[in-house]
Design a protein around this motif. Structure first.
Motif, PDB file in Angstrom:
ATOM      1  N   GLN A  73       1.011  -1.087   0.100  1.00 22.62           N
ATOM      2  CA  GLN A  73       0.077   0.350  -0.302  1.00 22.62           C
ATOM      3  C   GLN A  73       1.463   1.169  -0.389  1.00 22.62           C
ATOM      4  OE1 GLN A  73      -4.022   0.410  -0.095  1.00 22.62           O
ATOM      5  NE2 GLN A  73      -2.823  -2.411  -0.706  1.00 22.62           N
ATOM      6  N   LEU A  74       1.688   1.364   1.017  1.00 22.76           N
ATOM      7  CA  LEU A  74       2.710   2.508   0.696  1.00 22.76           C
ATOM      8  C   LEU A  74       4.028   2.698  -0.483  1.00 22.76           C
ATOM      9  CD1 LEU A  74       4.694   2.045   3.970  1.00 22.76           C
ATOM     10  CD2 LEU A  74       3.037   4.121   3.286  1.00 22.76           C
ATOM     11  N   VAL A  75       3.825   1.393  -0.875  1.00 19.54           N
ATOM     12  CA  VAL A  75       4.472   1.472  -2.427  1.00 19.54           C
ATOM     13  C   VAL A  75       3.901   2.064  -3.413  1.00 19.54           C
ATOM     14  CG1 VAL A  75       5.695   0.595  -4.324  1.00 19.54           C
ATOM     15  CG2 VAL A  75       6.453   0.166  -2.246  1.00 19.54           C
ATOM     16  N   TYR A  76       1.736   1.814  -3.580  1.00 25.81           N
ATOM     17  CA  TYR A  76       1.244   2.087  -4.009  1.00 25.81           C
ATOM     18  C   TYR A  76       0.666   3.080  -4.310  1.00 25.81           C
ATOM     19  CZ  TYR A  76      -2.461   1.723  -8.026  1.00 25.81           C
ATOM     20  OH  TYR A  76      -3.161   1.353  -9.096  1.00 25.81           O
ATOM     21  N   PHE A  77       0.111   3.599  -3.611  1.00 27.50           N
ATOM     22  CA  PHE A  77      -1.148   4.355  -2.594  1.00 27.50           C
ATOM     23  C   PHE A  77       0.100   5.287  -2.355  1.00 27.50           C
ATOM     24  CE2 PHE A  77      -3.814   1.535  -2.495  1.00 27.50           C
ATOM     25  CZ  PHE A  77      -4.608   1.535  -3.137  1.00 27.50           C
ATOM     26  N   GLY A  78       1.708   5.332  -1.511  1.00 24.97           N
ATOM     27  CA  GLY A  78       2.342   6.554  -1.132  1.00 24.97           C
ATOM     28  C   GLY A  78       3.013   7.538  -1.844  1.00 24.97           C
ATOM     29  N   LEU A  79       4.190   6.179  -2.734  1.00 19.86           N
ATOM     30  CA  LEU A  79       5.075   7.195  -2.939  1.00 19.86           C
ATOM     31  C   LEU A  79       4.103   7.949  -4.538  1.00 19.86           C
ATOM     32  CD1 LEU A  79       7.255   4.299  -4.171  1.00 19.86           C
ATOM     33  CD2 LEU A  79       7.378   5.869  -2.671  1.00 19.86           C
ATOM     34  N   PRO A  80       2.978   8.312  -5.298  1.00 21.46           N
ATOM     35  CA  PRO A  80       2.804   9.066  -5.606  1.00 21.46           C
ATOM     36  C   PRO A  80       2.490  10.526  -5.115  1.00 21.46           C
ATOM     37  CG  PRO A  80       0.963   7.389  -6.225  1.00 21.46           C
ATOM     38  CD  PRO A  80       2.311   6.199  -5.608  1.00 21.46           C
ATOM     39  N   LEU A  86       3.918   4.207  -9.656  1.00 10.42           N
ATOM     40  CA  LEU A  86       4.504   3.271  -9.891  1.00 10.42           C
ATOM     41  C   LEU A  86       3.350   2.087 -10.774  1.00 10.42           C
ATOM     42  CD1 LEU A  86       6.944   1.620  -7.870  1.00 10.42           C
ATOM     43  CD2 LEU A  86       7.123   2.930 -10.127  1.00 10.42           C
ATOM     44  N   GLY A  87       3.130   1.486 -12.076  1.00 11.97           N
ATOM     45  CA  GLY A  87       2.048   0.539 -11.828  1.00 11.97           C
ATOM     46  C   GLY A  87       1.987  -0.374 -11.414  1.00 11.97           C
ATOM     47  N   PRO A  88       0.458  -0.888 -11.399  1.00  8.97           N
ATOM     48  CA  PRO A  88      -0.063  -1.627 -10.568  1.00  8.97           C
ATOM     49  C   PRO A  88       1.465  -3.286 -10.182  1.00  8.97           C
ATOM     50  CG  PRO A  88      -1.992  -1.700 -11.720  1.00  8.97           C
ATOM     51  CD  PRO A  88      -0.088  -0.699 -12.527  1.00  8.97           C
ATOM     52  N   PHE A  89       1.832  -4.057 -11.585  1.00 11.42           N
ATOM     53  CA  PHE A  89       2.526  -5.081 -11.185  1.00 11.42           C
ATOM     54  C   PHE A  89       4.076  -4.312 -11.221  1.00 11.42           C
ATOM     55  CE2 PHE A  89       5.757  -6.994 -12.926  1.00 11.42           C
ATOM     56  CZ  PHE A  89       5.654  -8.535 -12.570  1.00 11.42           C
ATOM     57  N   THR A  90       4.152  -3.147 -11.319  1.00 13.40           N
ATOM     58  CA  THR A  90       5.767  -2.721 -11.269  1.00 13.40           C
ATOM     59  C   THR A  90       5.555  -2.384  -9.748  1.00 13.40           C
ATOM     60  OG1 THR A  90       6.000  -1.780 -13.033  1.00 13.40           O
ATOM     61  CG2 THR A  90       7.313  -0.759 -11.160  1.00 13.40           C
ATOM     62  N   ALA A  91       4.368  -1.659  -9.364  1.00 12.59           N
ATOM     63  CA  ALA A  91       4.902  -1.340  -7.342  1.00 12.59           C
ATOM     64  C   ALA A  91       4.786  -2.687  -6.891  1.00 12.59           C
ATOM     65  CB  ALA A  91       3.389  -0.549  -7.257  1.00 12.59           C
ATOM     66  N   ALA A  92       3.561  -3.448  -7.633  1.00 12.72           N
ATOM     67  CA  ALA A  92       3.747  -4.784  -6.331  1.00 12.72           C
ATOM     68  C   ALA A  92       5.002  -5.585  -6.274  1.00 12.72           C
ATOM     69  CB  ALA A  92       2.987  -5.890  -7.206  1.00 12.72           C
ATOM     70  N   SER A  93       5.259  -6.201  -7.500  1.00 14.74           N
ATOM     71  CA  SER A  93       6.916  -6.724  -7.942  1.00 14.74           C
ATOM     72  C   SER A  93       8.246  -5.425  -6.983  1.00 14.74           C
ATOM     73  CB  SER A  93       7.647  -6.343  -9.370  1.00 14.74           C
ATOM     74  OG  SER A  93       6.763  -6.946 -10.293  1.00 14.74           O
ATOM     75  N   ALA A  94       7.703  -4.238  -6.529  1.00 15.62           N
ATOM     76  CA  ALA A  94       8.672  -3.181  -5.925  1.00 15.62           C
ATOM     77  C   ALA A  94       8.257  -4.219  -4.158  1.00 15.62           C
ATOM     78  CB  ALA A  94       9.277  -2.077  -6.605  1.00 15.62           C
ATOM     79  N   ALA A  95       7.314  -3.567  -3.799  1.00 21.44           N
ATOM     80  CA  ALA A  95       6.431  -4.303  -2.633  1.00 21.44           C
ATOM     81  C   ALA A  95       7.238  -5.923  -2.608  1.00 21.44           C
ATOM     82  CB  ALA A  95       5.143  -3.923  -2.524  1.00 21.44           C
ATOM     83  N   LEU A  96       6.924  -6.955  -3.058  1.00 19.21           N
ATOM     84  CA  LEU A  96       7.268  -7.520  -2.772  1.00 19.21           C
ATOM     85  C   LEU A  96       9.257  -8.175  -2.655  1.00 19.21           C
ATOM     86  CD1 LEU A  96       4.381  -9.659  -4.214  1.00 19.21           C
ATOM     87  CD2 LEU A  96       4.500  -9.401  -1.740  1.00 19.21           C
ATOM     88  N   SER A 162      -1.497 -12.457  -4.149  1.00 18.05           N
ATOM     89  CA  SER A 162      -3.074 -12.918  -3.780  1.00 18.05           C
ATOM     90  C   SER A 162      -3.379 -11.211  -2.972  1.00 18.05           C
ATOM     91  CB  SER A 162      -3.536 -13.367  -3.025  1.00 18.05           C
ATOM     92  OG  SER A 162      -2.962 -13.787  -1.747  1.00 18.05           O
ATOM     93  N   LEU A 163      -1.967 -10.769  -2.335  1.00 16.42           N
ATOM     94  CA  LEU A 163      -2.495  -9.695  -1.499  1.00 16.42           C
ATOM     95  C   LEU A 163      -2.777  -8.408  -2.851  1.00 16.42           C
ATOM     96  CD1 LEU A 163      -0.010  -9.401   1.058  1.00 16.42           C
ATOM     97  CD2 LEU A 163      -2.257 -10.251   1.377  1.00 16.42           C
ATOM     98  N   ALA A 164      -2.105  -8.626  -4.213  1.00 16.93           N
ATOM     99  CA  ALA A 164      -1.876  -7.614  -5.409  1.00 16.93           C
ATOM    100  C   ALA A 164      -3.368  -7.353  -5.717  1.00 16.93           C
ATOM    101  CB  ALA A 164      -0.953  -7.970  -6.587  1.00 16.93           C
ATOM    102  N   PHE A 165      -3.937  -8.259  -5.344  1.00 15.52           N
ATOM    103  CA  PHE A 165      -5.621  -7.814  -5.516  1.00 15.52           C
ATOM    104  C   PHE A 165      -6.087  -6.185  -5.364  1.00 15.52           C
ATOM    105  CE2 PHE A 165      -7.226  -9.112  -1.473  1.00 15.52           C
ATOM    106  CZ  PHE A 165      -8.352  -8.967  -1.480  1.00 15.52           C
ATOM    107  N   THR A 166      -5.614  -5.983  -3.876  1.00 15.22           N
ATOM    108  CA  THR A 166      -6.114  -5.372  -3.243  1.00 15.22           C
ATOM    109  C   THR A 166      -5.526  -3.993  -4.013  1.00 15.22           C
ATOM    110  OG1 THR A 166      -3.895  -4.751  -1.975  1.00 15.22           O
ATOM    111  CG2 THR A 166      -5.587  -5.616  -1.368  1.00 15.22           C
ATOM    112  N   ILE A 167      -4.268  -4.063  -5.392  1.00 13.24           N
ATOM    113  CA  ILE A 167      -4.808  -2.267  -6.195  1.00 13.24           C
ATOM    114  C   ILE A 167      -4.367  -2.401  -7.425  1.00 13.24           C
ATOM    115  CG2 ILE A 167      -2.624  -1.516  -4.367  1.00 13.24           C
ATOM    116  CD1 ILE A 167      -0.586  -3.073  -6.359  1.00 13.24           C
ATOM    117  N   SER A 168      -5.213  -3.705  -7.507  1.00 11.04           N
ATOM    118  CA  SER A 168      -6.446  -3.640  -8.618  1.00 11.04           C
ATOM    119  C   SER A 168      -5.338  -4.698  -9.727  1.00 11.04           C
ATOM    120  CB  SER A 168      -6.979  -2.675  -9.299  1.00 11.04           C
ATOM    121  OG  SER A 168      -7.791  -2.016  -8.595  1.00 11.04           O
TER     122      SER A 168
END
Length: 219
Positions: A73-80, A86-96, A162-168
């Motif tokens: 959530q921090l990477v996807y919603f916080g970094l903006p 970041l796009g969903p896949f890039t954000a999920a990859s970075a976070a994980l 599966s957590l990535a479903f939270t960022i669509s």
């Protein structure tokens, strides 16, 4: 299995299959980025210099203590908010990958510490420097010891996609929820999603057991 359930599964399988491919790719990218960073952190945590060791320990503990979902959530919603979107896949990859780095650093460090002290003493007797001992003795043998645990952790990270479903991100669980919301057949579609997860995790678990048994004969 009744005919209706089988028919629905056959209808949903192509869509869920694409989601499974995304989940596998996400796990692979996260591990490919996170494990090398974890190795670096393990080496830094093992450093004799407190100025290097202590900050590294703090980073690892923060990474291990923060839930993967919070990092995502921090990477996807916080970094903006900081000007980086970041796009969903890039954000999920970075976070994980960050979560992977923190946890695998401890796995790898355990492998490094499991290398017999006689190996280190022998390298020192040969006049090898600390850096060369780490590079040619500790890291190769420590990584070999850590491989089964790393494979096991890789299974957990695949499940964590599966957590990535939270960022669509349209991974497996997200696609299953989309089908469920349009058909209201949540039980059936989530059951199929579970079967697809098992299709990856069960063979991987078997592989982990084989690796542990095979490597234990050579340690």
């Amino acid at each position: 299995m009744n005919a209706d359930l089988l028919s629905n599964w056959l209808e949903w399988l192509p869509d869920l299959g694409r989601g499974l491919q995304t989940s596998v790719l996400l796990a692979a990218v996260s591990l490919a980025i996170g494990i090398p960073i974890g190795l670096l952190l393990a080496v830094l945590v093992s450093s004799r210099r407190a100025a290097i060791r202590m900050p590294s320990i703090v980073l690892v503990e923060i990474g291990r203590g923060t839930p993967a979902l919070v990092v995502l959530q921090l990477v996807y919603f916080g970094l903006p908010n900081a000007g980086l979107t970041l796009g969903p896949f890039t954000a999920a990859s970075a976070a994980l990958a960050l979560t992977t780095a923190a946890y695998t650093s401890e796995i790898i460090r355990g492998g490094l510490e499991a290398v017999p002290k006689g190996e280190v003493e022998a390298s020192q007797a040969l006049g090898m420097s600390y850096r060369d001992t780490m590079r040619f003795v500790l890291i190769p043998q420590g990584m070999r010891i850590a491989i089964p645990a790393l494979v096991g952790f890789g299974i957990l990270m695949f499940q964590a996609t599966s957590l990535a479903f939270t960022i669509s991100l349209q991974e497996l669980l997200s696609r299953a929820y989309s089908i469920g919301s349009s058909t209201f057949l949540y039980f059936q579609v989530l059951l199929l999603a579970g079967v697809l997860y098992l299709a990856i995790t069960l063979p991987s678990g078997w592989l982990t057991g084989r690796l542990e048994r095979r490597l234990s004969r050579h340690l």
